[in-house]
Design a protein around this motif. Structure first.
Motif, PDB file in Angstrom:
ATOM      1  N   LEU A  79       0.697  -1.282   0.151  1.00 30.69           N
ATOM      2  CA  LEU A  79       0.037  -0.042  -0.017  1.00 30.69           C
ATOM      3  C   LEU A  79       1.121   1.280   0.085  1.00 30.69           C
ATOM      4  CD1 LEU A  79      -2.855   1.556   0.349  1.00 30.69           C
ATOM      5  CD2 LEU A  79      -2.605   1.092   2.882  1.00 30.69           C
ATOM      6  N   HIS A  80       1.926   1.331   0.823  1.00 32.65           N
ATOM      7  CA  HIS A  80       2.626   2.588   1.092  1.00 32.65           C
ATOM      8  C   HIS A  80       3.411   2.918  -0.188  1.00 32.65           C
ATOM      9  CE1 HIS A  80       2.082   1.776   5.720  1.00 32.65           C
ATOM     10  NE2 HIS A  80       0.810   2.235   5.198  1.00 32.65           N
ATOM     11  N   SER A  81       3.921   1.742  -0.799  1.00 33.09           N
ATOM     12  CA  SER A  81       4.893   2.085  -1.894  1.00 33.09           C
ATOM     13  C   SER A  81       3.854   2.317  -3.367  1.00 33.09           C
ATOM     14  CB  SER A  81       5.571   0.732  -2.236  1.00 33.09           C
ATOM     15  OG  SER A  81       4.810  -0.403  -2.632  1.00 33.09           O
ATOM     16  N   GLY A  82       2.735   2.240  -3.173  1.00 30.49           N
ATOM     17  CA  GLY A  82       1.725   2.456  -4.311  1.00 30.49           C
ATOM     18  C   GLY A  82       1.512   1.312  -5.220  1.00 30.49           C
ATOM     19  N   LYS A  83       1.957   0.278  -4.753  1.00 33.14           N
ATOM     20  CA  LYS A  83       1.763  -0.871  -5.633  1.00 33.14           C
ATOM     21  C   LYS A  83       0.528  -1.632  -5.585  1.00 33.14           C
ATOM     22  CE  LYS A  83       6.095  -2.823  -5.065  1.00 33.14           C
ATOM     23  NZ  LYS A  83       6.657  -3.763  -4.196  1.00 33.14           N
ATOM     24  N   ALA A  84      -0.133  -1.405  -4.207  1.00 36.96           N
ATOM     25  CA  ALA A  84      -1.376  -1.889  -4.011  1.00 36.96           C
ATOM     26  C   ALA A  84      -2.590  -1.136  -4.516  1.00 36.96           C
ATOM     27  CB  ALA A  84      -1.670  -2.522  -2.580  1.00 36.96           C
ATOM     28  N   LYS A  85      -3.834  -1.732  -4.862  1.00 41.07           N
ATOM     29  CA  LYS A  85      -4.944  -0.821  -5.064  1.00 41.07           C
ATOM     30  C   LYS A  85      -5.687  -0.418  -3.882  1.00 41.07           C
ATOM     31  CE  LYS A  85      -5.795  -1.668 -10.207  1.00 41.07           C
ATOM     32  NZ  LYS A  85      -4.694  -2.743 -10.447  1.00 41.07           N
ATOM     33  N   TYR A  86      -6.472   0.316  -3.920  1.00 37.77           N
ATOM     34  CA  TYR A  86      -7.665   0.491  -2.882  1.00 37.77           C
ATOM     35  C   TYR A  86      -8.936   1.315  -3.650  1.00 37.77           C
ATOM     36  CZ  TYR A  86      -5.919   5.335  -2.354  1.00 37.77           C
ATOM     37  OH  TYR A  86      -5.330   6.548  -2.633  1.00 37.77           O
ATOM     38  N   SER A  87      -9.708   1.168  -2.912  1.00 33.04           N
ATOM     39  CA  SER A  87     -11.083   1.886  -3.726  1.00 33.04           C
ATOM     40  C   SER A  87     -10.951   3.251  -4.229  1.00 33.04           C
ATOM     41  CB  SER A  87     -12.188   1.825  -2.755  1.00 33.04           C
ATOM     42  OG  SER A  87     -13.600   2.191  -3.515  1.00 33.04           O
ATOM     43  N   SER A  88     -11.265   3.558  -5.732  1.00 36.27           N
ATOM     44  CA  SER A  88     -11.069   4.630  -6.235  1.00 36.27           C
ATOM     45  C   SER A  88     -11.862   5.779  -5.475  1.00 36.27           C
ATOM     46  CB  SER A  88     -11.677   4.482  -7.720  1.00 36.27           C
ATOM     47  OG  SER A  88     -13.117   3.649  -7.516  1.00 36.27           O
ATOM     48  N   ILE A  89     -12.823   5.324  -4.665  1.00 40.46           N
ATOM     49  CA  ILE A  89     -13.747   6.509  -4.324  1.00 40.46           C
ATOM     50  C   ILE A  89     -13.092   7.455  -3.281  1.00 40.46           C
ATOM     51  CG2 ILE A  89     -14.782   5.200  -2.251  1.00 40.46           C
ATOM     52  CD1 ILE A  89     -16.712   7.614  -4.465  1.00 40.46           C
ATOM     53  N   PHE A  90     -11.848   7.039  -2.471  1.00 43.76           N
ATOM     54  CA  PHE A  90     -11.484   7.822  -1.609  1.00 43.76           C
ATOM     55  C   PHE A  90     -10.291   8.577  -2.040  1.00 43.76           C
ATOM     56  CE2 PHE A  90     -12.678   3.887   0.278  1.00 43.76           C
ATOM     57  CZ  PHE A  90     -14.006   4.548   0.943  1.00 43.76           C
ATOM     58  N   ARG A 117     -21.389  15.693  -7.097  1.00 44.41           N
ATOM     59  CA  ARG A 117     -19.952  15.261  -7.089  1.00 44.41           C
ATOM     60  C   ARG A 117     -19.797  13.748  -6.844  1.00 44.41           C
ATOM     61  NH1 ARG A 117     -17.577  17.395  -3.370  1.00 44.41           N
ATOM     62  NH2 ARG A 117     -19.244  18.688  -2.399  1.00 44.41           N
ATOM     63  N   TYR A 118     -20.464  13.226  -6.180  1.00 43.42           N
ATOM     64  CA  TYR A 118     -20.199  11.773  -5.597  1.00 43.42           C
ATOM     65  C   TYR A 118     -21.063  10.788  -6.517  1.00 43.42           C
ATOM     66  CZ  TYR A 118     -16.740  12.434  -2.037  1.00 43.42           C
ATOM     67  OH  TYR A 118     -15.712  12.960  -1.521  1.00 43.42           O
ATOM     68  N   TRP A 119     -21.966  11.229  -7.169  1.00 42.13           N
ATOM     69  CA  TRP A 119     -22.886   9.923  -7.684  1.00 42.13           C
ATOM     70  C   TRP A 119     -22.252   9.032  -8.710  1.00 42.13           C
ATOM     71  CZ3 TRP A 119     -26.738   7.140  -7.279  1.00 42.13           C
ATOM     72  CH2 TRP A 119     -27.591   6.728  -8.165  1.00 42.13           C
ATOM     73  N   TRP A 120     -21.566   9.599  -9.717  1.00 44.23           N
ATOM     74  CA  TRP A 120     -20.864   8.975 -10.726  1.00 44.23           C
ATOM     75  C   TRP A 120     -19.814   8.382 -10.112  1.00 44.23           C
ATOM     76  CZ3 TRP A 120     -23.404   7.943 -14.921  1.00 44.23           C
ATOM     77  CH2 TRP A 120     -24.319   8.969 -15.446  1.00 44.23           C
ATOM     78  N   LYS A 121     -18.945   8.799  -9.124  1.00 46.16           N
ATOM     79  CA  LYS A 121     -17.716   8.077  -8.551  1.00 46.16           C
ATOM     80  C   LYS A 121     -18.361   6.718  -7.721  1.00 46.16           C
ATOM     81  CE  LYS A 121     -15.861  12.119  -9.278  1.00 46.16           C
ATOM     82  NZ  LYS A 121     -15.667  12.457 -10.778  1.00 46.16           N
ATOM     83  N   CYS A 122     -19.691   6.814  -7.180  1.00 45.28           N
ATOM     84  CA  CYS A 122     -20.269   5.690  -6.374  1.00 45.28           C
ATOM     85  C   CYS A 122     -20.451   4.569  -7.325  1.00 45.28           C
ATOM     86  CB  CYS A 122     -21.229   6.171  -5.646  1.00 45.28           C
ATOM     87  SG  CYS A 122     -20.699   7.169  -4.306  1.00 45.28           S
ATOM     88  N   LEU A 123     -21.014   5.003  -8.373  1.00 49.87           N
ATOM     89  CA  LEU A 123     -21.352   4.017  -9.606  1.00 49.87           C
ATOM     90  C   LEU A 123     -20.080   3.287 -10.121  1.00 49.87           C
ATOM     91  CD1 LEU A 123     -24.217   5.678 -11.873  1.00 49.87           C
ATOM     92  CD2 LEU A 123     -24.589   4.363  -9.522  1.00 49.87           C
ATOM     93  N   ALA A 124     -19.181   4.101 -10.183  1.00 51.01           N
ATOM     94  CA  ALA A 124     -17.773   3.461 -10.559  1.00 51.01           C
ATOM     95  C   ALA A 124     -17.058   2.481  -9.525  1.00 51.01           C
ATOM     96  CB  ALA A 124     -16.762   4.653 -10.962  1.00 51.01           C
ATOM     97  N   MET A 125     -17.281   2.765  -8.235  1.00 49.68           N
ATOM     98  CA  MET A 125     -16.942   1.950  -7.170  1.00 49.68           C
ATOM     99  C   MET A 125     -17.041   0.132  -7.513  1.00 49.68           C
ATOM    100  SD  MET A 125     -18.333   3.488  -3.685  1.00 49.68           S
ATOM    101  CE  MET A 125     -17.938   2.310  -2.603  1.00 49.68           C
TER     102      MET A 125
END
Ligand code: BYC
Length: 337
Positions: free
Chosen positions: A122-133, A211-219
């Motif tokens: 996570l800290h080296s940027g290799k791992a993914k985490y949810s786009s929404i954050f 601002r959040y609607w479309w990003k939530c659909l992409a989650m």
């Protein structure tokens, strides 16, 4: 409202599994496949194909990272909550997300991966985490909208995971979902209160929803046709409902909630389709989604830097806990001698 009672359709029983790769011992593989076909659970001590283990570590660790990074956008508002009640609720919610991260790291550790390895990724940027954050929280209504829509989307995705084929993940998800249900309700209730307030408050809520609607659909992840992990995840009973089907369920459940709230969902193509018995909806910007997933969203760098700093600042706590555990172990050994 959708809650724990959200039911998974009966046709969600995993389809028979084709053996992955020819390097796994056929007898063990057949036993594993039979257990999955019978909708049984796989436990840490059971034999499992390497690809299944790898998929679970990938998904569970990404999920854990999402919970931990997900503390940051709302955590920003703890010191600025508009009342003591809202502050107490928000502290409890953010703390719950930290707890979810910890159960999930523990579940992933049962697969033989250390927490240190997962955190390094996570800290080296290799791992993914949810786009929404990776989007900013600009006003107080964002906190309500995260509860209503982000936690709402998370519950929709996570209820089926309570029936995931890997026992420790499925069990962790039961408690996570109960807590997410409270998170979703507190967000919706906070927004209902704002919508009964001044015009400025109503405008704030609408702005946050826009601002959040479309990003939530992409989650929910890429469309099924572009989702490389879905077919295998579904066959193994890790995923029970596809990305597109979950997205559709979320939209269908959310439209009536938006009506009660009095906000407009920012999609001119959002219309009930009598034939499909579902809402039709417009195009999600997948280029923007992938840019964010690949580290180039508006807040990626800041979120990662904050997370790394929090980890480094907490080093003395981990050192102290380890020193205490060592001392206690020595004392126990002395007493036993
Ligand atoms: N963001 O083949 P696909 C929360 C990646 S936190 C980033 O469909 P899969 C909360 C995907 O990983 C809730 N990346 O993959 C916390 C894959 O990349 P890799 C978080 C995404 O695994 C605090 C690639 O795209 N929930 O609730 O079959 C406050 C292709 O995708 C995203 C979970 O983690 C995304 N949105 O399905 C408030 C749930 N979507 O790994 C709330 C558990 C896709 O091949 N995870 N990608 O390099 C899952 O259910 C599944 O992993 C996903 C993706 C549906 C997310």
């Amino acid at each position: 409202m959708y809650t724990q009672s959200f039911s998974v359709p009966d046709d969600s029983t995993p389809k028979p599994v084709k053996s992955v790769g020819s390097t796994e011992p056929p007898e063990l593989m057949a036993k594993f496949d039979a257990r999955i076909d019978a909708d049984g659970r796989i436990e840490p001590q059971d034999w499992m194909p390497e690809a299944y283990r790898k998929t679970l570590v990938r998904q569970i660790s990404q999920h854990a990272h999402s919970e931990i990074v997900g503390m940051l956008p709302e955590g920003n508002w703890i010191s600025r909550a508009p009342s003591l009640k809202r502050k107490a609720i928000l502290i409890a919610k953010v703390q719950d997300e930290g707890g979810h991260g910890l159960y999930l790291y523990s579940a992933a550790e049962t697969l033989g991966t250390s927490r240190g390895e997962m955190l390094d990724a996570l800290h080296s940027g290799k791992a993914k985490y949810s786009s929404i954050f990776n989007y900013p929280t600009l006003n107080w209504a964002d906190v309500g909208v995260i509860g209503w829509l982000v936690d709402g989307a998370a519950i929709m995705n996570q209820i089926p995971l309570c029936r995931c084929s890997y026992g420790p993940y499925a069990r962790a998800m039961i408690r996570v979902c109960k807590e997410e249900s409270f998170h979703q309700r507190q967000g919706y209730e906070a927004l209902l209160v704002m919508m009964k307030g001044t015009q400025a408050q109503r405008d704030m809520v609408q702005d946050a929803v826009n601002r959040y609607w479309w990003k939530c659909l992409a989650m929910f992840g890429p469309p099924d046709a572009d989702s490389p992990n879905s077919a295998q995840g579904m066959r193994w009973g890790i995923k029970r409902i596809s990305n597109d089907d979950l997205r559709q369920k979320f939209i269908d459940a959310t439209v009536p909630q938006a009506k009660v709230l009095g906000v407009t969902l920012p999609d001119p193509d959002l219309k009930w389709n009598e034939e499909r018995q579902h809402y039709d909806y417009g195009q999600i910007d997948w280029d923007e989604f992938w840019a964010t997933v690949n580290g180039n969203g508006p807040m990626n760098k800041e979120r990662l830097a904050t997370r790394v700093k929090a980890h480094n600042d907490g080093a003395w706590v981990r050192d102290a806990a380890l020193a205490h555990a060592r001392k206690q172990q020595q004392r126990n050994l002395k007493e036993a001698a």
